[in-house]
Scaffold this active site. Structure first.
Site, PDB file in Angstrom:
ATOM      1  CE  LYS A   1      -3.743  -1.647   2.463  1.00 55.08           C
ATOM      2  NZ  LYS A   1      -4.902  -1.651   3.346  1.00 55.08           N
TER       3      LYS A   1
ATOM      4  CE  LYS B   1      -6.236  -8.913  -1.380  1.00 53.40           C
ATOM      5  NZ  LYS B   1      -5.551  -8.304   0.139  1.00 53.40           N
TER       6      LYS B   1
ATOM      7  CE  LYS C   1     -13.301  -4.169   1.093  1.00 48.43           C
ATOM      8  NZ  LYS C   1     -12.557  -3.766   3.647  1.00 48.43           N
TER       9      LYS C   1
HETATM   10  P1  TYM Z   1     -10.104  -5.820   5.118  1.00 50.15           P
HETATM   11  O1  TYM Z   1     -11.213  -5.128   5.145  1.00 50.15           O
HETATM   12  O2  TYM Z   1      -9.553  -5.843   3.907  1.00 50.15           O
HETATM   13  O3  TYM Z   1     -10.683  -7.217   4.893  1.00 50.15           O
HETATM   14  C1  TYM Z   1     -12.136  -8.272   5.883  1.00 50.15           C
HETATM   15  C2  TYM Z   1     -11.848  -8.736   5.510  1.00 50.15           C
HETATM   16  O4  TYM Z   1     -11.972 -10.179   4.582  1.00 50.15           O
HETATM   17  C3  TYM Z   1     -10.942 -10.865   4.188  1.00 50.15           C
HETATM   18  N1  TYM Z   1     -10.863 -11.041   2.185  1.00 50.15           N
HETATM   19  C4  TYM Z   1     -10.054 -11.676   1.695  1.00 50.15           C
HETATM   20  N2  TYM Z   1     -10.066 -13.083   2.179  1.00 50.15           N
HETATM   21  C5  TYM Z   1     -10.680 -14.063   0.974  1.00 50.15           C
HETATM   22  N3  TYM Z   1     -10.024 -13.164  -0.238  1.00 50.15           N
HETATM   23  C6  TYM Z   1     -10.041 -11.744  -0.543  1.00 50.15           C
HETATM   24  N4  TYM Z   1      -9.721 -11.688  -1.993  1.00 50.15           N
HETATM   25  C7  TYM Z   1     -10.160 -10.977   0.636  1.00 50.15           C
HETATM   26  N5  TYM Z   1     -10.183  -9.415  -0.070  1.00 50.15           N
HETATM   27  C8  TYM Z   1      -9.886  -9.684   1.914  1.00 50.15           C
HETATM   28  C9  TYM Z   1      -9.407 -10.839   4.907  1.00 50.15           C
HETATM   29  O5  TYM Z   1      -8.604 -11.264   5.009  1.00 50.15           O
HETATM   30  C10 TYM Z   1     -10.096  -9.630   6.065  1.00 50.15           C
HETATM   31  O6  TYM Z   1     -10.846 -10.828   7.014  1.00 50.15           O
HETATM   32  N6  TYM Z   1      -7.060  -4.857   8.537  1.00 50.15           N
HETATM   33  C11 TYM Z   1      -8.106  -5.819   8.204  1.00 50.15           C
HETATM   34  C12 TYM Z   1      -9.768  -5.769   9.349  1.00 50.15           C
HETATM   35  C13 TYM Z   1      -9.308  -5.820  10.759  1.00 50.15           C
HETATM   36  C14 TYM Z   1      -9.235  -6.845  11.474  1.00 50.15           C
HETATM   37  C15 TYM Z   1      -9.218  -6.454  12.837  1.00 50.15           C
HETATM   38  C16 TYM Z   1      -9.586  -8.335  10.975  1.00 50.15           C
HETATM   39  C17 TYM Z   1      -9.119  -4.485  11.488  1.00 50.15           C
HETATM   40  N7  TYM Z   1      -8.634  -5.181  12.946  1.00 50.15           N
HETATM   41  C18 TYM Z   1      -9.615  -7.254  13.973  1.00 50.15           C
HETATM   42  C19 TYM Z   1      -9.077  -8.833  12.059  1.00 50.15           C
HETATM   43  C20 TYM Z   1      -9.535  -8.348  13.287  1.00 50.15           C
HETATM   44  C21 TYM Z   1      -8.514  -5.823   7.312  1.00 50.15           C
HETATM   45  O7  TYM Z   1      -7.877  -4.339   6.513  1.00 50.15           O
HETATM   46  O8  TYM Z   1      -9.753  -6.419   6.703  1.00 50.15           O
END
Ligand code: TYM
Length: 338
Positions: free
Chosen positions: A113, A199, A202
């Site tokens: 990023k 992947k 978003k």
């Molecule tokens: P975020 O918002 O990017 O994504 C949310 C969840 O979706 C999963 N994910 C995917 N899984 C499979 N294939 C994909 N292409 C894909 N894209 C996204 C992510 O692995 C995630 O589980 N840092 C985290 C948010 C967060 C969090 C936390 C998660 C903040 N605090 C505490 C768990 C515990 C994030 O940016 O997810």
């Protein structure tokens, strides 16, 4: 016996896509009855990249509504907004002060990023995994169900907890609990529709690269019609030279609820012309009930804000206890003595 604790979250940035659903939220729904769950909308994480203040509040509500629409049950789970529970930022500061800088500069997501943001990369983006560690550690979470891309952040969370325990804990008394990642094999890494080697994300500028949970039937049909495939007849899983084929078959498997074995047999002799309409229909049908429920919930705004209000209250009660424990161990003067 007390149930083990689960914590997870999604950022309110852009639209939730099939990766977020199949990699995370769908798994939360499946396991929720076995655990005491905390699911937060991580709005503080959302400003680590440039954000739009005009849409942040509405996007936060949307994610909370989607949690409910996907089937999160309030009998087992607490849904809340990260910024409503002040302990998240306070614990982040305490953890920051014991986290070596190179642990953060080594994070893959930061590197990826940061490159995109060039000169303007903010401290928040670097610190993002420490905030995530605070999210998890505040709730003494046993398990953290996430997609594959969050694995390194979970390892860092464990390293931070070990360090706090080592620096400030006593031999027989741990301050912070070490969480385990919970990453399902199927769906842990949903790939882009336009490139099976990257992947689904978003932040991909190509809208056609992802299917959003709230996409309508026509949009889903268009995206699948245009998605990348290959010229080989007969569809098979796990061929390293056919990443798109593996990804689309996996999507079909997960969205249809069929087994991988059954799909392998069903699609073995198919061409894309036969498979794409099948995947389209399956995707539309799988998302339809979620979309209907989502619109009902968004129309009942006071219900949703009520859920988030009581969620924040319950989450704060749990989180504040952990924060006080950490501050106590670090030697802070408790306010009651003043
Ligand atoms: P975020 O918002 O990017 O994504 C949310 C969840 O979706 C999963 N994910 C995917 N899984 C499979 N294939 C994909 N292409 C894909 N894209 C996204 C992510 O692995 C995630 O589980 N840092 C985290 C948010 C967060 C969090 C936390 C998660 C903040 N605090 C505490 C768990 C515990 C994030 O940016 O997810």
């Amino acid at each position: 016996m007390n149930k083990k604790r689960v914590l997870s979250g999604v950022q309110p940035t852009g639209n939730l896509h099939l990766g977020n659903y199949l990699g995370a939220i769908r798994n939360w729904v499946e396991i929720q009855s076995e655990y005491d769950n905390y699911f937060c909308v991580v709005d503080l994480h959302a400003i680590t990249v440039p954000h739009n203040p005009a849409t942040l509040a509405q996007d936060t509500l949307k994610i909370a509504a989607l949690y409910l629409a996907c089937g999160i049950n309030l009998n087992n789970s607490t849904i809340f907004v990260q910024s409503h529970v002040k302990a998240h930022t306070e614990l982040t500061w305490l953890l920051n002060c014991i986290t070596p800088l190179n642990w953060l500069t080594d994070m893959i997501q930061f590197k990826e990023k940061a490159v995109k943001q060039g000169e303007n990369v903010g401290v928040g983006l670097l610190d993002y995994p420490v905030l995530m560690a605070a999210d998890i550690l505040l709730y003494d979470a046993d398990k953290v169900p996430v997609g594959e891309d969050q694995k390194q952040h979970l390892e860092l969370t464990r390293d931070i907890a070990v360090r706090i325990n080592h620096l400030f804990g006593k031999k027989d008394q741990k301050i912070l609990k070490l969480p385990e990642p919970m990453i399902r094999k199927e769906g842990a890494r949903v790939m882009s529709l336009t490139d099976g080697r990257s992947k689904m994300s978003k932040s991909d500028p190509a809208e056609g690269s992802r299917i959003n949970i709230l996409d309508n039937a026509d949009t889903i049909a268009q995206k699948i019609k245009r998605c990348k495939t290959d010229p080989i007849k007969g569809l098979t899983f796990d061929d390293p030279d056919r990443p798109e084929c593996n990804n689309l078959l996996t999507l079909y498997t997960l969205l249809s609820g069929k087994t991988k074995e059954a799909v392998a047999v069903e699609c073995l002799d198919m061409g894309w012309g036969q498979f794409k309409p099948l995947l389209t229909e399956t995707t539309i049908e799988a998302l339809k009930p979620i979309q209907q429920k989502y619109h009902e919930i968004m129309d009942e705004r006071s219900y949703l804000t009520g859920v988030l209000g009581s969620g924040a209250e319950k989450a704060a009660a749990t989180a504040d206890k952990t924060l006080e424990r950490v501050k106590g161990a670090m030697g802070y003067l408790p306010p009651a003595i003043l």
